[in-house]
Design a protein around this motif. Structure first.
Motif, short mmCIF file in Angstrom:
data_model
loop_
_atom_site.label_atom_id
_atom_site.label_comp_id
_atom_site.label_asym_id
_atom_site.label_seq_id
_atom_site.Cartn_x
_atom_site.Cartn_y
_atom_site.Cartn_z
N ARG A 13 0.86 -1.18 0.00
CA ARG A 13 0.00 0.00 0.00
C ARG A 13 0.90 1.22 0.00
O ARG A 13 2.00 1.21 0.56
CB ARG A 13 -0.93 0.00 1.21
N ALA A 58 -9.77 0.67 -8.01
CA ALA A 58 -10.44 0.91 -6.74
C ALA A 58 -11.50 1.99 -6.85
O ALA A 58 -12.43 2.04 -6.05
CB ALA A 58 -9.42 1.30 -5.67
N VAL A 84 -9.81 2.73 -1.78
CA VAL A 84 -10.45 1.54 -1.22
C VAL A 84 -11.30 0.89 -2.31
O VAL A 84 -12.30 1.48 -2.75
CB VAL A 84 -11.33 1.91 -0.02
N TRP A 106 -14.83 -3.41 -0.02
CA TRP A 106 -15.13 -2.58 1.14
C TRP A 106 -16.17 -3.24 2.03
O TRP A 106 -17.13 -3.86 1.55
CB TRP A 106 -15.61 -1.22 0.66
N ALA A 135 -10.31 4.10 6.52
CA ALA A 135 -9.44 3.06 5.96
C ALA A 135 -7.98 3.31 6.28
O ALA A 135 -7.18 2.37 6.28
CB ALA A 135 -9.64 2.97 4.45
N TRP A 139 -13.82 7.60 4.01
CA TRP A 139 -13.32 6.25 3.81
C TRP A 139 -13.65 5.35 5.02
O TRP A 139 -12.84 4.53 5.46
CB TRP A 139 -11.80 6.25 3.56
N THR A 163 -14.78 2.60 7.51
CA THR A 163 -14.86 1.14 7.45
C THR A 163 -15.40 0.52 8.74
O THR A 163 -15.71 -0.66 8.76
CB THR A 163 -13.46 0.53 7.19
#
Length: 517
Positions: free
Chosen positions: A36, A198, A248, A253, A327, A380, A382
């Motif tokens: 990442r 993404a 993401v 997700w 995220a 983002w 999660t």
């Protein structure tokens, strides 16, 4: 011998250090690509620096550089790396082991920074380690290339100092630079392909089952120099702690709702879209906004009812905080009562008729009207955990910011601009005012400390949005001081005394100086 010139040793050593750093960063970019982007040394160290930045420095950066604060930070890190690389290159001439050790130490510090990030895994250490080894090896190779060439066999040793083989040094330098460029470009290509996969490009959102009504006629005054009522996505302010926008994949997700609930919930993106979607007009404001500042904007948001989602999970009576996580590991603490009191709190997936842009939280973000973003607007997102303020603290509350942060009544003059030179006679003074979830009831303007005069308010769709206002002014020649204040629907008047954003939002009246010709 004439084709080969003497190379100034300190300059060659400094350039060698810079080339070694370029190779190290290129290799790190390539190593981070399958993992990442946040695992790369620059981003890991930059993110750690943001976490450790004192409030006064953070506020200075936002005031001075605005939306470019992260770019300035990255440029500063690059400059620091360059300085360390030059020092290592110079040191390598006489103390090569110490120079290599310095580069390895920098790599170790970057490794610690990468592993300290929220959600870090052991593999996140790899890019920094690769950078350290690559940099040390490149510096060693370049140092060997800088060694004076030996005299040719059978020829007497020259009387002058031996000369560096410029051709060998140039070949080695080009090879190292080529490696750095190819590695970095390949890493960026991999990241670009992943980002494209993404994103929500080509994704069509369902129509809302509960659409927002059309904006009232005249809500946007459309005056030159005045902000539009609806802020375009590309112009909407962005303030967050992410050095790079998290990407993401929406098909991977998941949103997890858990903690002090009776029935934990986990949703995929498709499951969110299959629920009834609602559309609402909501103005957001950042707590970092100074008096008259730019960090406020309006959009039409599309999403699911957040309160309904929480009720499905069954919020227990002892829960008073919604601790949401993004995220990239950032956390936000929202009062439970602010979501369940009937306001239009959303888990948003769309913005102004489009899929939520990545910079503003795709695949999904929270929107809670009336609260500053740091306690309400997780991008983002999660994870939503129901908990207690007494048990857990979010990112900014750990740093001294207020737990509950309702947006303060505010207004600003946008027309005329500060220090504008305008002709005498009838002119328009205009701007925006906001008091989300209470609504703006009135705006008043005064000139040169004179009496307050009521401005004309444009209509607004709901109390959760800002309002535009304007006033006709007969401007006389000279320098003039214009000041504005708003009054919210509860009767609260915008205070005159200015306070800084920390710890719960700025207050005070906005004013401008103009010259009438």
């Amino acid at each position: 011998m004439t084709a080969e010139k003497r190379v100034h040793s300190p300059i060659a050593a400094a350039v060698s250090g810079l080339l070694s750093a370029a190779a190290a960063l290129g290799a790190a970019e390539l190593a981070a690509a399958p993992l990442r982007p946040q695992a790369s040394p620059l981003l890991a160290v930059g993110s750690a620096f943001i976490d450790l930045t004192p409030e006064w420095l953070k506020d200075f950066a936002i005031r001075t550089f605005g939306a470019d604060d992260k770019t300035v930070l990255l440029l500063g890190l690059v400059a620091a790396v360059a300085a360390c690389a030059i020092a290592a290159g110079l040191l390598s001439t006489r103390r090569p082991r110490l120079a290599a050790g310095g580069l390895m130490t920098l790599g170790a510090l970057a490794t610690v920074a990468a592993l300290s990030r929220p959600g870090a895994v052991p593999a996140d250490a790899l890019p920094s380690l690769v950078a350290a080894v690559t940099g040390a090896f490149a510096l060693h190779v370049l140092r060997r290339a800088r060694r004076p060439r030996p005299p040719r066999p059978g020829l007497p040793a020259p009387a002058e100092a031996p000369r560096t083989d410029r051709r060998a040094l140039l070949r080695t330098g080009v090879a190292v630079l080529g490696f750095a460029a190819i590695s970095a470009a390949t890493g960026r290509m991999v990241n670009g392909a992943r980002d494209a996969a993404a994103g929500g490009g080509g994704l069509a959102l369902p129509l809302p089952s509960d659409p927002a009504p059309p904006l009232p006629s005249g809500s946007d005054l459309r005056l030159p120099g005045l902000s539009s009522f609806t802020t375009p996505n590309r112009s909407f302010y962005r303030v967050d702690t992410a050095l790079v926008v998290p990407r993401v994949p929406y098909r991977d997700w998941r949103l997890r709702v858990h903690g002090l609930v009776d029935r934990p919930v986990e949703l995929t993106f498709d499951q969110v879209l299959s629920r009834p979607l609602v559309e609402r007009d909501i103005t957001l404001t950042c707590v970092s906004n100074e008096v008259g500042g730019p960090y406020t904007g309006h959009a039409r948001w599309l999403g699911i009812d957040l309160a309904r989602l929480l009720r499905e999970a069954g919020v227990r009576s002892e829960a008073d905080q919604i601790l949401s996580r993004s995220a990239d590991g950032w956390t936000c603490g929202t009062p439970v009562e602010a979501v369940l009191d009937g306001r239009d709190a959303l888990l948003a997936v769309g913005m102004n008729g489009e899929v939520l842009p990545a910079a503003h939280g795709f695949p999904a973000r929270m929107i809670v009207p009336g609260l500053y973003g740091y306690v309400s607007a997780t991008k983002w997102v999660t994870e939503i955990k129901l908990t207690r303020f007494a048990d857990e603290q979010a990112y900014w509350t750990r740093r001294g910011w207020a737990e509950s942060a309702p947006i303060k009544t505010a207004s600003r003059i946008e027309v005329p601009k500060p220090f504008a030179r305008i002709p005498a006679g009838r002119t328009t003074v205009a701007g925006t005012a906001w008091a989300q979830h209470r609504g703006v009831a009135a705006v008043e303007v005064r000139v040169d400390e004179g009496p307050w005069t009521r401005a004309r308010l444009a209509p607004s769709p709901t109390p959760d949005t800002w309002r535009q206002w304007h006033l006709d002014w007969s401007a006389t020649p000279g320098d003039h001081h214009l000041e504005v204040r708003a009054i919210d629907a509860t009767g609260q008047v915008q205070p005159s005394q200015r306070t800084p954003p920390f710890p719960e939002g700025a207050t005070g009246r906005h004013s401008v100086l103009v010259t009438v010709l």
